[in-house]
Design an enzyme around this catalytic site. Structure first.
Site, PDB file in Angstrom:
ATOM      1  N   ARG A  62      31.748  14.007  33.825  1.00  0.00           N
ATOM      2  CA  ARG A  62      31.267  15.295  34.343  1.00  0.00           C
ATOM      3  C   ARG A  62      31.447  15.362  35.863  1.00  0.00           C
ATOM      4  NH1 ARG A  62      26.096  15.964  35.258  1.00  0.00           N
ATOM      5  NH2 ARG A  62      25.362  14.843  33.430  1.00  0.00           N
ATOM      6  N   TYR A 114      37.604  43.188  35.210  1.00  0.00           N
ATOM      7  CA  TYR A 114      37.444  42.467  33.954  1.00  0.00           C
ATOM      8  C   TYR A 114      36.057  42.735  33.362  1.00  0.00           C
ATOM      9  CZ  TYR A 114      37.316  38.732  30.575  1.00  0.00           C
ATOM     10  OH  TYR A 114      37.198  38.034  29.418  1.00  0.00           O
TER      11      TYR A 114
END
Ligand SMILES: *Cc1c(COP(=O)(O)O)cnc(C)c1O
Length: 396
Positions: A62, A114
């Site tokens: 991560r 968008y």
């Protein structure tokens, strides 16, 4: 620790043109195996040295993963930035930018953009945490009024825009944002770094849905933000990525690295095809209007000629007769696929008003096409048969 920068081979010292960078940057031949293709590293954890150090520079995936780091470095190079921060999707990247901008003031954004951003604002806590002000950024006076009438932290830019395919002046918008001490971030998903480089003309960061042209084959989901050197967004974005954990998966980064290698050639072919499709549609009597900056009659044509190296491969057209007529045209297509999204090899068509729902501002007769990499004449023929046998005008 975010993981070591990968060691680049000697090619780093060589001046490279864009096409060459797309293939070589961010990764090199694997030193331990000689593998030419960047390895896919799926390991979640990396061994510590006997003394407790992390000799590889990697600790936990991560925080940093070799395949993801390579994708981030490649994107940073291609956009002319210093660092890339890759997320699980374009929307995760957008949310991270909104959460990372240093002042919690107003966020000015385009009134045509968008649709997912509108949903993010309306349906999550992001909407109540900032004061979002939509504005038509073709009107620079309106933009100036929006950023100065209230303390503004961020100006979000999308060009060409969705679904009205508007082109706005990145350099002018960034200058207005900076006068007001706001940051300007450009969603470069539709143009890609092949067509425009916003960081070179004033943007403070560039964002991509890598799901689209970067991946290029409709088979991965990822987002990425690229920041220049010493960006105030750099560290906050890295911390959101690392601690909120919406990281791009190694396999998606691997696919994106593969896609990047052909991005310049694909974009040229996409854009060439889109020009032909736009011209054919523009001459069809059942088409009221084609929205595409590659057409000389388009209001964005002159600006796009200055700002972009090609006109893009996204276009919208308005079918005479409204929503029912447009849906019927889409329903008759045999090659162009009725599906959302864009940027892949398949041409896709979408009736935006019905996808966006009741709050949509898209005209009922509007169909949006992502022109794929099929032979352009086959796409044109398919659209012409769907629009009606009687109308052969415009077919080359
Ligand atoms: C698709 C898209 C997004 C969102 O990206 P996802 O990868 O679907 O989360 C954002 N901006 C633009 C312009 C897009 O086309």
């Amino acid at each position: 620790m975010t993981g070591a920068k990968l060691q680049l081979p000697v090619r780093k010292e060589i001046t490279m043109r864009f096409e060459t960078k797309a293939i070589h940057c961010g990764r090199g031949v694997d030193a331990s195996t000689g593998a030419v293709s960047m390895p896919l590293h799926t390991s979640t954890t990396f061994e510590r040295g006997a003394n407790g150090s992390f000799p590889s520079g990697f600790e936990y995936t991560r925080d940093g993963n070799p395949t993801r780091n390579a994708f981030e470095a490649a994107m940073a190079t291609l956009e002319g930035g210093e660092d890339g921060i890759a997320f699980a999707s374009g929307m995760a990247a957008i949310a991270a930018v909104f959460e990372s901008h240093p002042s919690a003031g107003r966020i000015v954004l385009p009134d045509d953009m968008y649709f997912g951003i509108r949903s993010l604002i309306e349906e999550t806590d992001i909407g109540s945490r900032f004061d979002f002000a939509p504005v038509d950024m073709r009107d620079l006076d309106a933009l100036r009024a929006a950023v100065t009438s209230k303390r503004t932290g961020l100006v979000w830019v999308e060009t060409p825009s969705n679904p009205m395919i508007r082109v706005v002046d990145i350099a002018a918008i960034c200058a207005i944002a900076h006068e007001a001490d706001a940051l300007a971030v450009v969603d470069n998903t539709w143009a890609t770094p092949v067509l425009q480089l916003p960081l070179e003309i004033g943007a403070d960061a560039v964002m991509h849905s890598a799901t689209k042209y970067i991946g290029g084959h409709s088979d991965l989901m990822a987002g990425v933000v690229i920041v220049p050197n010493a960006s105030p967004l750099g560290r906050p974005l890295r911390m959101v990525q690392k601690h909120k954990g919406s990281v791009a998966a190694p396999f998606d980064c691997w696919l994106a690295l593969r896609g990047l290698q052909t991005l310049p050639v694909r974009m040229r072919a996409h854009c060439e095809g889109a020009q032909k499709v736009a011209e054919a549609l523009a001459s069809h009597p059942r088409v009221e209007k084609v929205l595409f900056p590659g057409l000389q009659t388009d209001p964005g044509h002159d600006l796009a000629t200055r700002q972009m190296s090609h006109f893009g491969a996204m276009l919208s057209f308005i079918v005479e007769g409204g929503a029912d007529a447009a849906m019927a045209v889409a329903g008759r297509l045999k090659i162009v696929v009725r599906a959302t999204s864009l940027g892949g090899t398949h041409s896709l068509i979408e009736h935006r008003a019905s996808v966006e729902g009741a709050k949509s501002k898209a005209p009922g007769g509007l169909l949006r096409i992502s022109v794929g990499l099929e032979h352009p004449q086959d796409i044109v023929d398919d659209l012409m048969q769907a629009l009606g046998e009687t109308c052969k005008a415009g077919v080359q």
